[in-house]
Design an enzyme around this catalytic site. Structure first.
Site, PDB file in Angstrom:
ATOM      1  N   SER A  93       0.730  -1.200   0.020  1.00 27.67           N
ATOM      2  CA  SER A  93       0.585  -0.113   0.096  1.00 27.67           C
ATOM      3  C   SER A  93       0.843   1.454  -0.234  1.00 27.67           C
ATOM      4  O   SER A  93       1.882   1.520   0.450  1.00 27.67           O
ATOM      5  CB  SER A  93      -1.303  -0.377   1.534  1.00 27.67           C
ATOM      6  OG  SER A  93      -1.189   0.943   1.523  1.00 27.67           O
ATOM      7  N   TYR A 139      -1.334  -1.289  10.834  1.00 27.79           N
ATOM      8  CA  TYR A 139      -1.811  -1.752   9.054  1.00 27.79           C
ATOM      9  C   TYR A 139      -0.395  -1.686   8.634  1.00 27.79           C
ATOM     10  O   TYR A 139       0.044  -2.315   7.809  1.00 27.79           O
ATOM     11  CB  TYR A 139      -3.125  -1.576   9.264  1.00 27.79           C
ATOM     12  CG  TYR A 139      -3.084  -1.114   7.575  1.00 27.79           C
ATOM     13  CD1 TYR A 139      -3.386  -2.651   7.310  1.00 27.79           C
ATOM     14  CD2 TYR A 139      -3.182  -0.158   6.900  1.00 27.79           C
ATOM     15  CE1 TYR A 139      -4.049  -2.859   5.791  1.00 27.79           C
ATOM     16  CE2 TYR A 139      -3.339  -1.412   5.572  1.00 27.79           C
ATOM     17  CZ  TYR A 139      -3.352  -1.973   5.262  1.00 27.79           C
ATOM     18  OH  TYR A 139      -3.529  -1.755   3.779  1.00 27.79           O
ATOM     19  N   LYS A 157       1.951  -3.662   6.490  1.00 20.01           N
ATOM     20  CA  LYS A 157       2.618  -3.916   5.197  1.00 20.01           C
ATOM     21  C   LYS A 157       4.672  -3.721   4.951  1.00 20.01           C
ATOM     22  O   LYS A 157       5.070  -4.460   4.658  1.00 20.01           O
ATOM     23  CB  LYS A 157       1.949  -2.877   4.089  1.00 20.01           C
ATOM     24  CG  LYS A 157      -0.098  -3.321   4.022  1.00 20.01           C
ATOM     25  CD  LYS A 157       0.546  -3.853   3.689  1.00 20.01           C
ATOM     26  CE  LYS A 157      -1.828  -4.563   3.560  1.00 20.01           C
ATOM     27  NZ  LYS A 157      -1.739  -6.121   2.852  1.00 20.01           N
TER      28      LYS A 157
HETATM   29  P1  NAD Z   1     -10.593  -7.099   1.394  1.00 22.19           P
HETATM   30  O1  NAD Z   1     -11.260  -7.344   2.934  1.00 22.19           O
HETATM   31  O2  NAD Z   1     -11.867  -6.650   0.147  1.00 22.19           O
HETATM   32  O3  NAD Z   1     -10.171  -8.545   0.770  1.00 22.19           O
HETATM   33  C1  NAD Z   1      -9.037  -9.197   1.643  1.00 22.19           C
HETATM   34  C2  NAD Z   1      -9.894 -10.817   2.068  1.00 22.19           C
HETATM   35  O4  NAD Z   1      -8.891 -11.290   2.392  1.00 22.19           O
HETATM   36  C3  NAD Z   1     -11.287 -10.971   2.410  1.00 22.19           C
HETATM   37  O5  NAD Z   1     -11.695 -11.051   1.826  1.00 22.19           O
HETATM   38  C4  NAD Z   1     -11.056 -11.611   3.769  1.00 22.19           C
HETATM   39  O6  NAD Z   1     -12.044 -11.869   3.946  1.00 22.19           O
HETATM   40  C5  NAD Z   1      -9.808 -12.442   3.209  1.00 22.19           C
HETATM   41  N1  NAD Z   1      -8.537 -13.082   4.614  1.00 22.19           N
HETATM   42  C6  NAD Z   1      -7.659 -12.202   5.614  1.00 22.19           C
HETATM   43  N2  NAD Z   1      -7.824 -12.759   6.449  1.00 22.19           N
HETATM   44  C7  NAD Z   1      -7.554 -13.898   5.897  1.00 22.19           C
HETATM   45  C8  NAD Z   1      -6.686 -15.045   6.083  1.00 22.19           C
HETATM   46  N3  NAD Z   1      -5.961 -14.681   7.369  1.00 22.19           N
HETATM   47  N4  NAD Z   1      -6.662 -16.165   5.900  1.00 22.19           N
HETATM   48  C9  NAD Z   1      -7.685 -16.553   4.383  1.00 22.19           C
HETATM   49  N5  NAD Z   1      -8.434 -15.087   4.146  1.00 22.19           N
HETATM   50  C10 NAD Z   1      -8.328 -13.993   4.619  1.00 22.19           C
HETATM   51  O7  NAD Z   1     -10.083  -6.233   0.946  1.00 22.19           O
HETATM   52  P2  NAD Z   1      -8.894  -5.986   0.031  1.00 22.19           P
HETATM   53  O8  NAD Z   1      -9.939  -3.809  -0.085  1.00 22.19           O
HETATM   54  O9  NAD Z   1      -9.842  -6.189  -1.132  1.00 22.19           O
HETATM   55  O10 NAD Z   1      -7.479  -5.976   0.073  1.00 22.19           O
HETATM   56  C11 NAD Z   1      -6.941  -6.925  -0.532  1.00 22.19           C
HETATM   57  C12 NAD Z   1      -5.423  -6.588  -0.379  1.00 22.19           C
HETATM   58  O11 NAD Z   1      -5.017  -5.044  -0.815  1.00 22.19           O
HETATM   59  C13 NAD Z   1      -5.234  -6.619   1.614  1.00 22.19           C
HETATM   60  O12 NAD Z   1      -4.199  -7.002   2.018  1.00 22.19           O
HETATM   61  C14 NAD Z   1      -5.524  -4.433   1.585  1.00 22.19           C
HETATM   62  O13 NAD Z   1      -4.307  -4.810   2.962  1.00 22.19           O
HETATM   63  C15 NAD Z   1      -4.550  -4.453   0.360  1.00 22.19           C
HETATM   64  N6  NAD Z   1      -4.610  -2.526   0.271  1.00 22.19           N
HETATM   65  C16 NAD Z   1      -6.058  -2.317   0.465  1.00 22.19           C
HETATM   66  C17 NAD Z   1      -6.031  -1.351  -0.508  1.00 22.19           C
HETATM   67  C18 NAD Z   1      -8.287  -0.877  -0.106  1.00 22.19           C
HETATM   68  O14 NAD Z   1      -7.939   0.310  -0.095  1.00 22.19           O
HETATM   69  N7  NAD Z   1      -8.867  -1.438  -0.741  1.00 22.19           N
HETATM   70  C19 NAD Z   1      -5.253  -0.367  -0.176  1.00 22.19           C
HETATM   71  C20 NAD Z   1      -3.749  -0.941  -0.243  1.00 22.19           C
HETATM   72  C21 NAD Z   1      -3.989  -2.345   0.176  1.00 22.19           C
END
Ligand code: NAD
Ligand code: UDP
Length: 337
Positions: free
Chosen positions: A125, A149, A153
């Site tokens: 991120s 958080y 990362k």
């Molecule tokens: P999200 O929460 O919709 O998706 C993450 C998925 O991982 C969820 O479906 C959750 O059920 C699953 N999960 C969590 N822990 C788990 C585990 N231990 N085992 C199996 N499944 C697990 O989030 P997103 O927005 O799709 O983000 C995806 C990734 O991108 C994350 O790592 C997040 O930190 C990163 N990210 C997101 C953003 C944003 O703004 N959405 C920005 C930067 C980085």
């Protein structure tokens, strides 16, 4: 056909990426513990791609469950979306965040090594840039974090760098996302946060349909074009295509690759609100509120490296992002429920 394990593939970015992987001729194998998503998202994706998908409800921390998946399928590469992502919650529950995000990554790479699958794409991120000294932000900018958080990362980035240094047969793409927004143009999948959204875009769509009364704009005294915060909003479908390019890259034995995924353009919160009002055809009610603690004024990506290394360029406009986000909200007033 190459098998790509998509951990966290039922979530917001994961579900969109599954579609782009299929469009590019890959076979996604989805693993998710559904801690922040619903199996319905996978059913919707099946509808969009018109085929059934392989899904395992499992936790990446459960190494035996992961070993079974690696035994059943010959996995060529892994994309790891699995993790917790709420900044505020991470300050309340740091142990859970370190355990799930860092513990999950360690468990995953251990199983990958056992099966000699050393190709990984990781969701990082722009939060790892902390309060950037200058914009647009290049990948070699100073790194720092201000909350648990962000620390997960950053620490995972360090771990992955050390893994690649120690064993050159690993190929790892660290993708630093800026602000993913929007939804698939079908309106079938999108962002479905639990409770009251923390992020700007899902909050606005709820105001747009009258589920929330009024948007609070956190701060109008930043040193920006109109005083409100400036961010690099990127359409989730563009972002997902970036993952396919990253998979292509690591499968060429790229070693370690670190790139920003953004559009390179900063839009202000007010510009986002006004664009939503335009596509909605009526004003989104908002009021100015104090700055949100921990927020920075301006953040947008230098996209040169993503273009050079991955051939990545975002194509969707702010209007596309707002229209598609709104379309998902209108078609799914209660999310996936
Ligand atoms: P999200 O929460 O919709 O998706 C993450 C998925 O991982 C969820 O479906 C959750 O059920 C699953 N999960 C969590 N822990 C788990 C585990 N231990 N085992 C199996 N499944 C697990 O989030 P997103 O927005 O799709 O983000 C995806 C990734 O991108 C994350 O790592 C997040 O930190 C990163 N990210 C997101 C953003 C944003 O703004 N959405 C920005 C930067 C980085
Ligand atoms: N923001 C806002 N009101 C909200 C949510 C967010 O004014 O209800 C602002 C926030 O202060 C920041 C921008 O919108 O300037 C993007 O915030 P978001 O939480 O979506 O992403 P961040 O950049 O913080 O990761």
């Amino acid at each position: 056909m190459k098998n790509i394990l998509v951990a966290g593939g039922a979530g917001y970015i994961g579900s969109h990426t599954v579609i782009e992987l299929i469009n590019a001729g890959y076979n996604p194998i989805i693993v998710d513990n559904l801690s922040n998503s619903k199996e319905e998202s996978i059913k919707r994706v099946e509808g969009i791609v018109n085929k059934s998908l392989t899904f395992y409800k499992a936790d990446v921390l459960d190494k035996d469950a992961m070993r079974k998946i690696f035994t059943t399928h010959s996995i060529d590469a892994v994309i790891n979306f699995a993790g917790f992502k709420a900044v505020g919650e991470s300050c309340q529950k740091p142990i859970e965040y370190y355990h799930n995000n860092i513990g999950g990554l360690i468990a995953l790479v251990e199983v990958m090594r056992e099966f000699n699958c050393k190709n990984l794409v990781f969701s990082s991120s722009a939060t790892v840039y902390g309060d950037p000294e200058s914009v647009p932000i290049k990948e070699d900018a100073k790194l720092s974090t201000t909350n648990p958080y962000g620390s997960t990362k950053l620490f995972i980035e360090y771990i992955l760098k050390d893994i690649c240094k120690a064993d050159s047969s690993w190929n790892v793409a660290i993708l630093r996302y800026f602000n993913p927004v929007g939804a698939h143009e079908s309106g079938l999948i999108g962002e479905d946060p639990n409770g009251i959204p923390n992020n700007l875009c899902p909050y606005i769509t709820k105001v747009a349909v009258g589920k929330l009364e009024c948007l609070n704009i956190f701060g109008n005294d930043y040193d920006t074009k109109d005083g409100t915060g400036v961010r690099d909003f990127i359409h989730v479908v563009d972002l997902s295509k970036g993952h396919v390019l990253a998979v292509n890259k690591i499968l060429e034995n790229s070693g370690l690759v670190i790139v920003n995924l953004g559009t390179g353009t900063g839009y202000s919160v007010l510009e986002m609100v006004n664009t939503f009002s335009k596509v909605l055809g009526k004003e989104i009610p908002y009021k100015f509120a104090p700055r949100r603690p921990g927020d920075i004024g301006t953040c947008y990506a230098d996209t040169t490296k993503a273009q050079e290394v991955l051939g990545f360029k975002a194509t969707k406009t702010l209007e596309d992002m707002c229209r598609d986000a709104l379309n998902f909200q209108l078609k799914n007033p209660n999310g996936y429920n």
